[in-house]
Design an enzyme around this catalytic site. Structure first.
Site, mmCIF file in Angstrom:
data_model
loop_
_atom_site.group_PDB
_atom_site.id
_atom_site.type_symbol
_atom_site.label_atom_id
_atom_site.label_comp_id
_atom_site.label_asym_id
_atom_site.label_seq_id
_atom_site.Cartn_x
_atom_site.Cartn_y
_atom_site.Cartn_z
ATOM 1 N N PHE A 1 5.140 -102.340 49.342
ATOM 2 C CA PHE A 1 4.288 -103.360 49.968
ATOM 3 C C PHE A 1 2.931 -103.339 49.277
ATOM 4 O O PHE A 1 2.270 -102.307 49.212
ATOM 5 C CB PHE A 1 4.107 -103.111 51.476
ATOM 6 C CG PHE A 1 3.341 -104.235 52.117
ATOM 7 C CD1 PHE A 1 3.986 -105.410 52.487
ATOM 8 C CD2 PHE A 1 1.967 -104.149 52.307
ATOM 9 C CE1 PHE A 1 3.282 -106.473 53.032
ATOM 10 C CE2 PHE A 1 1.256 -105.213 52.853
ATOM 11 C CZ PHE A 1 1.917 -106.373 53.224
ATOM 12 N N ASP B 1 -1.011 -97.658 44.040
ATOM 13 C CA ASP B 1 -1.539 -98.360 45.207
ATOM 14 C C ASP B 1 -1.718 -97.310 46.312
ATOM 15 O O ASP B 1 -0.750 -96.886 46.949
ATOM 16 C CB ASP B 1 -0.547 -99.448 45.627
ATOM 17 C CG ASP B 1 -0.987 -100.177 46.902
ATOM 18 O OD1 ASP B 1 -1.872 -99.668 47.608
ATOM 19 O OD2 ASP B 1 -0.415 -101.242 47.202
ATOM 20 N N LYS C 1 -8.418 -100.349 53.195
ATOM 21 C CA LYS C 1 -8.268 -99.778 54.541
ATOM 22 C C LYS C 1 -9.420 -98.872 54.979
ATOM 23 O O LYS C 1 -10.422 -99.341 55.477
ATOM 24 C CB LYS C 1 -6.912 -99.087 54.633
ATOM 25 C CG LYS C 1 -5.745 -100.115 54.658
ATOM 26 C CD LYS C 1 -4.454 -99.469 55.074
ATOM 27 C CE LYS C 1 -3.242 -100.392 55.004
ATOM 28 N NZ LYS C 1 -3.101 -101.268 56.146
HETATM 29 C C1 LIG Z 1 0.157 -99.922 50.285
HETATM 30 C C2 LIG Z 1 -0.533 -101.178 50.683
HETATM 31 N N1 LIG Z 1 -1.015 -101.997 49.739
HETATM 32 C C3 LIG Z 1 -1.663 -103.131 50.049
HETATM 33 C C4 LIG Z 1 -1.808 -103.526 51.355
HETATM 34 C C5 LIG Z 1 -2.523 -104.809 51.671
HETATM 35 O O1 LIG Z 1 -3.777 -104.528 52.176
HETATM 36 P P1 LIG Z 1 -4.613 -105.669 52.929
HETATM 37 O O2 LIG Z 1 -3.882 -105.990 54.183
HETATM 38 O O3 LIG Z 1 -5.952 -105.054 53.139
HETATM 39 O O4 LIG Z 1 -4.673 -106.834 52.001
HETATM 40 C C6 LIG Z 1 -1.312 -102.708 52.376
HETATM 41 C C7 LIG Z 1 -1.442 -103.104 53.795
HETATM 42 O O5 LIG Z 1 -0.799 -102.618 54.670
HETATM 43 C C8 LIG Z 1 -0.662 -101.511 52.030
HETATM 44 O O6 LIG Z 1 -0.158 -100.695 52.972
#
Ligand SMILES: Cc1ncc(COP(=O)(O)O)c(C=O)c1O
Length: 397
Positions: A138, A223, A252
């Site tokens: 994700f 990520d 986050k």
């Molecule tokens: C691993 C990861 N990358 C990216 C995102 C996307 O982040 P945002 O919701 O701040 O755009 C998330 C959100 O849950 C995530 O868990």
């Protein structure tokens, strides 16, 4: 106004893109939140790994108050002192030489994807633009990051997707080797998959990816939007694996609850971006980065990493005990304070039952209960949750 009135107003005016629980939260302190009727909950969701310091951490609150009275926003046309402080703090404690700031995880990954393509065009032979990502990953909801996300359910209805992504199974070195060709410029991976069900890599997997990237001259992007900022017991998850990525994305919890995103990288990579190649109006804004300086300092100076490791081990051991008791618990897994319990059935009702008992937990992929408490959670609070969860699981057997 009571919960019912707030919920009706929300249904009337707020776009229905979330399936919300019937809960209106209005206050938070440490590991606890309260609803509009005053009921208290122990929070094992932490705004989905945002409130790693606990709710309304005093240092973050103070930093926001002080910065709000001084300077809330100026353009990136000008130097921004808290932005410089936060960037230097992050570089000092990581592999990175440089930081780019933005506002969310998706935006951080979007920036990393753009940087990988730009770097490839400037520094690699041939026309390389393809990025290998993992099944069950994700990476966000913008068009490029949802394409990067290796889960079809997020793609539906949005075709045509962004070209240049290829998916392979998580934790499979050979699949990555086979997928690399003359078009590949990078691998993008969550070191531990969060939304995909708290999936941890096997010993040596991430190090092998590093070696593959070095052999093929492509970039390795981590990520760490969900697992960074102390969530696994180290400031950054890559520190567990005896290797370093080329680009690392964060969001986050980076500013203790204030919206922020960032990517960290090395000088030789980021020099592919020239002034004007990438930007964000709010990126690294004084308010968010002042909160960020306070949040990162608190994580480093207040024993949160140590607590995360210690309480995380206790928590995992308690979940493993539960697995032995309940045959419908398939596996328990995780690192530090990102823990998952995979069930042989849907976990939605368990989340609701726990909520009634005053505990917030989350369920991902339909059947993986996910626990993401603040890093300041105590063993006693974990034991309280375990007791409630055992009671709920006993009833569903
Ligand atoms: C691993 C990861 N990358 C990216 C995102 C996307 O982040 P945002 O919701 O701040 O755009 C998330 C959100 O849950 C995530 O868990």
């Amino acid at each position: 106004m009571n919960s019912q009135t707030w919920m009706s107003l929300s249904e009337k005016y707020v776009a229905h893109t979330y399936n919300r629980y019937s809960l209106v939260l209005v206050k938070g302190k440490g590991t606890r939140v309260w609803d509009v009727e005053g009921k208290e909950y122990l929070d094992f969701v932490s705004g989905l790994a945002v409130c790693n310091l606990g709710h309304c951490h005093p240092r973050v609150v103070k930093a926001i108050q002080a910065q709000a009275e001084t300077l809330i926003h100026v353009s990136n046309f000008f130097y921004i002192t808290p932005q410089i402080e936060l960037a230097s703090l992050l570089c000092k404690h990581s592999f990175a030489d440089k930081v780019f700031f933005c506002n969310s995880g998706a935006e951080a990954n979007e920036g990393a994807i753009k940087l990988a393509r730009k770097y490839a065009r400037e520094k690699m032979q041939g026309d390389r633009y393809e990025i290998i990502t993992m099944e069950r990953s994700f990476h966000g909801r913008t068009l490029a990051t949802l394409t990067a996300t290796g889960q079809e359910k997020f793609h539906k209805g949005y075709a045509p997707l962004v070209p240049g992504f290829k998916y392979v199974p998580f934790d499979d070195v050979d699949a990555v080797r086979k997928a690399i060709d003359g078009k590949t410029c990078a691998i993008l991976i969550e070191p531990i998959q969060g939304e995909g069900g708290v999936n941890c890599p096997s010993e040596g997997y991430l190090k092998s990816l590093r070696e593959i990237c070095d052999e093929s001259g492509i970039l390795l992007i981590f990520d760490e939007v969900q697992v960074g900022m102390g969530r696994t017991g180290k400031l950054f998850a890559y520190e567990h694996y005896d290797m370093e990525p080329d680009i690392l994305t964060l969001a986050k919890s980076l500013a203790g609850g204030v919206p922020i995103g960032a990517f960290l990288t090395r000088e030789k990579v980021v020099e592919a971006f020239k002034p004007g190649d990438h930007a964000s109006t709010f990126g690294g804004n004084p308010l968010a980065t002042a909160a960020g300086v306070a949040a990162v300092s608190a994580i480093l100076e207040e024993g949160m990493l140590e607590n995360c490791e210690k309480v995380g081990e206790h928590f995992l051991a308690r979940l493993e005990e539960m697995k032995k008791k309940f045959p419908f618990v398939q596996t328990v897994r995780g690192k530090g304070l990102i823990l998952g319990m995979e069930l042989k059935m849907d976990g939605g009702n368990i989340v609701k039952e726990m909520m009634q008992r005053g505990f917030l937990i989350n369920c991902t992929m339909g059947n993986v209960l996910r626990f993401l408490p603040p890093l300041i959670v105590t063993k006693q609070e974990v034991d309280q949750l375990i007791e409630a969860l055992e009671d709920v699981l006993q009833r569903v057997q």
